[in-house]
Design a protein around this motif. Structure first.
Motif, short mmCIF file in Angstrom:
data_model
loop_
_atom_site.label_atom_id
_atom_site.label_comp_id
_atom_site.label_asym_id
_atom_site.label_seq_id
_atom_site.Cartn_x
_atom_site.Cartn_y
_atom_site.Cartn_z
N PHE A 1 0.83 -1.20 0.00
CA PHE A 1 0.00 0.00 0.00
C PHE A 1 0.87 1.25 0.00
CE2 PHE A 1 -2.24 3.23 2.63
CZ PHE A 1 -3.28 3.51 1.75
N GLU A 2 1.90 1.27 0.86
CA GLU A 2 2.80 2.42 0.92
C GLU A 2 3.51 2.63 -0.42
OE1 GLU A 2 5.32 1.51 4.25
OE2 GLU A 2 4.03 2.59 5.64
N ARG A 3 3.92 1.54 -1.05
CA ARG A 3 4.60 1.65 -2.34
C ARG A 3 3.65 2.21 -3.40
NH1 ARG A 3 8.48 1.53 -5.54
NH2 ARG A 3 8.65 0.28 -7.41
N GLU A 4 2.40 1.76 -3.42
CA GLU A 4 1.42 2.27 -4.38
C GLU A 4 1.17 3.76 -4.17
OE1 GLU A 4 0.03 0.84 -7.07
OE2 GLU A 4 1.32 -0.87 -6.66
N LEU A 5 1.08 4.18 -2.91
CA LEU A 5 0.91 5.62 -2.62
C LEU A 5 2.11 6.42 -3.12
CD1 LEU A 5 -0.61 5.69 0.98
CD2 LEU A 5 -1.75 6.20 -1.18
N MET A 6 3.31 5.90 -2.90
CA MET A 6 4.51 6.58 -3.33
C MET A 6 4.54 6.71 -4.86
SD MET A 6 7.88 6.04 -4.69
CE MET A 6 7.96 4.28 -4.63
N ARG B 1 3.80 9.79 -9.91
CA ARG B 1 3.12 10.03 -11.19
C ARG B 1 2.48 11.42 -11.21
NH1 ARG B 1 1.89 4.41 -10.69
NH2 ARG B 1 -0.02 4.87 -9.54
N GLU B 2 1.87 11.80 -10.08
CA GLU B 2 1.26 13.14 -10.00
C GLU B 2 2.32 14.23 -10.13
OE1 GLU B 2 -0.80 13.05 -6.27
OE2 GLU B 2 -2.45 11.85 -7.06
#
Length: 190
Positions: free
Chosen positions: A119-124, A129-130
């Motif tokens: 989950f932390e990796r996906e948020l990062m 990307r943003e």
């Protein structure tokens, strides 16, 4: 089938002898009958004793470490190691966390750790990307320069002079696939 407790101890540097000794002491106290130990940084790609212990353990064994960071350099690395252990029917015990994957609670805790890390990796990655999208919109992001593509003409020129692919790779510092891509693109352009 008898279960064997197999220990793995690691310190990052040769100067950390006391740390290695304390790990070996704790692993012995936990009942490990065989202990693999090494003094190598976790960021090093090669950890020969870890590879040896992963090869050594057999179905029914339990790999024991004192702390999670002695075994894995990241959650992804831990999941890779766990995959190897599971495929052999080997459990993992982490003394500092009182985690034992032979119990339902231990399996749950390990899966929760893995899920949180993912989950932390996906948020990062989402934030990355943003940030890239914003930088592109502001005209500040150009991406990585395609160095091999910039050398495509030179690759074709050197090849036409009779240079080998290996010589081109060495002289230009590009990959084998980049050389062949440049040569292929040269043929289709001709």
């Amino acid at each position: 089938m008898t279960s064997t407790l197999v220990g793995y101890a690691r310190t990052s540097t040769l100067e950390q002898i006391a740390g290695l000794e304390s790990q070996v002491r704790d692993l012995t106290a936990a009942g490990c009958t065989k202990i693999f130990q090494e003094q190598v940084s976790s960021v090093d790609t090669k950890r020969p004793e870890l590879e040896r212990v992963l090869d050594y353990v057999r179905e029914g064994d339990t790999l024991v470490v004192t702390k999670l960071d002695r075994l894995a350099r990241s959650m992804a690395n831990l999941m890779e190691i766990m995959g190897k252990l599971r495929s052999k029917g080997v459990e993992l015990k982490i003394l500092a966390l009182n985690l034992d994957t032979s119990t339902p609670t231990g399996k749950l805790m390990l899966n929760m750790l893995g899920s949180i890390a993912e989950f932390e990796r996906e948020l990062m990655l989402e934030r990355q990307r943003e940030g890239i999208a914003k930088a592109k919109a502001d005209g500040k992001y150009r991406g990585r320069a395609p160095t091999a593509r910039n050398k495509a003409d030179k690759v074709r020129e050197m090849r036409s002079q009779g240079k080998t692919v290996e010589a081109i790779i060495e002289e230009l510092g590009v990959s084998r696939s980049s050389v062949f891509r440049a040569l292929k693109e040269g043929k289709t352009a001709a």
